[in-house]
Enzyme design. Sequence first.
Site, PDB file in Angstrom:
ATOM      1  N   ASN A 111       0.843  -1.192   0.000  1.00 30.07           N
ATOM      2  CA  ASN A 111       0.000   0.000   0.000  1.00 30.07           C
ATOM      3  C   ASN A 111       0.878   1.241   0.000  1.00 30.07           C
ATOM      4  OD1 ASN A 111      -2.396   1.675   0.321  1.00 30.07           O
ATOM      5  ND2 ASN A 111      -1.663   2.015   2.416  1.00 30.07           N
ATOM      6  N   GLU A 112       0.850   1.967  -1.107  1.00 32.39           N
ATOM      7  CA  GLU A 112       1.624   3.201  -1.270  1.00 32.39           C
ATOM      8  C   GLU A 112       3.110   2.982  -1.013  1.00 32.39           C
ATOM      9  OE1 GLU A 112      -0.123   6.467   0.877  1.00 32.39           O
ATOM     10  OE2 GLU A 112      -1.859   6.539  -0.456  1.00 32.39           O
TER      11      GLU A 112
END
Length: 385
Positions: A111-112
Amino acid sequence: MADAWRWKDTIGDVAERPGNWNIWGYRSSNGLGFHEYLQMAEDLGAEPLFVAHVGMSEKDFAPMDKLEPWIQDVLDAIEYANGAETSKWGALRAKNGHPKPFNLKYVEIGNENGMGYSWGGGTRQDYLPRYQAFYERIKAAYPSIVTIANIHTEPDVSAEVVDEHYYENADWFFKAAVDRLDKYDRKKPKIYMGEYAVKNDGGNGNMRGALGEAAFLTALERNADVVTMTSYAPFFTNPEWQRWQPNAVTFDNARVYGAPSYHVQALFGSNRPDVTLPTKLSSSALPVPTFFAVAGLKKDKGDLILKVVNSSDKAESATVQLEGLQGKLGKGICTTLSAHSLTDENTFDQPKKVAPKTSDLPAYAVGCTHEFPPYSVTILRWTRN
């Protein structure tokens, strides 16, 4: 890394879950754990998506040669969700009250991570080998799982779906609604619009933000051949612990209200077509467009759905011309979300200051006109005779 969310700590007796401190500055009890999340998705008729921790954070990384426990953790999570009752983790799922598999289909790898600026940590060069390692192991064990990369990995590494996040001002979304996705190379991976919201001028959830997001949604729906899924973020906040604005739903111990952005999501979600129809609008010379539309058809009953966004301060009267219509469209329903000002917001004291209103829609006639109020999102839905 020490505070990383571990799904295995979120199942079983709630009283025995250790919880964890998170990057948002508060402690999570994990009362809504992995099992409850899967159960909630099943109850809602929604598809759950598991996000795998790839051993990267803002402050520290797991070295590549120490990545095996992280990879095994996601494989175990998939087994818990989908494995047979005779498997190790499938048996625990059954013991926790769900003998049948949850049929998890989607796993996002990180995630990111690899963006160079986000809390996910690291650079593209840090993320790509980790992504590849997770991708290969997941596909080897569970070929049917759809994997999602959290950045565009091409051309270095192939990806099935890529998660894009956008937190911009309203004008960015108005402009992006016009041609950003229309020009997307169809040979590239599909897109999951996993996080987006009008941030910089969205207040605490105002009408300006809702209009920008609604305009953007017309583009996402129009390009449904590329955009496989979307999700607004963040969704819930308690004012006592608020660390981000805007949010779709605000609640405390006794009250709750939805922001205008929540109503936009609800309107688009409950009026989602099965087939997207070509839509043409009269051209505009404005530097920032203010009028947007997308149309679609429901296969079961033949309902025709037209979504229109008018972000200007003036009402717009438009002629609706349907080409190639076979049969007749009967009466329908018009649902309108509008405000007196771009800065209008809902609050605990005025929870429905900006809320949808419905009215009867006459049967469609060739060349019919409809007036779209200023600062409005309108859904015209005709039923098939």
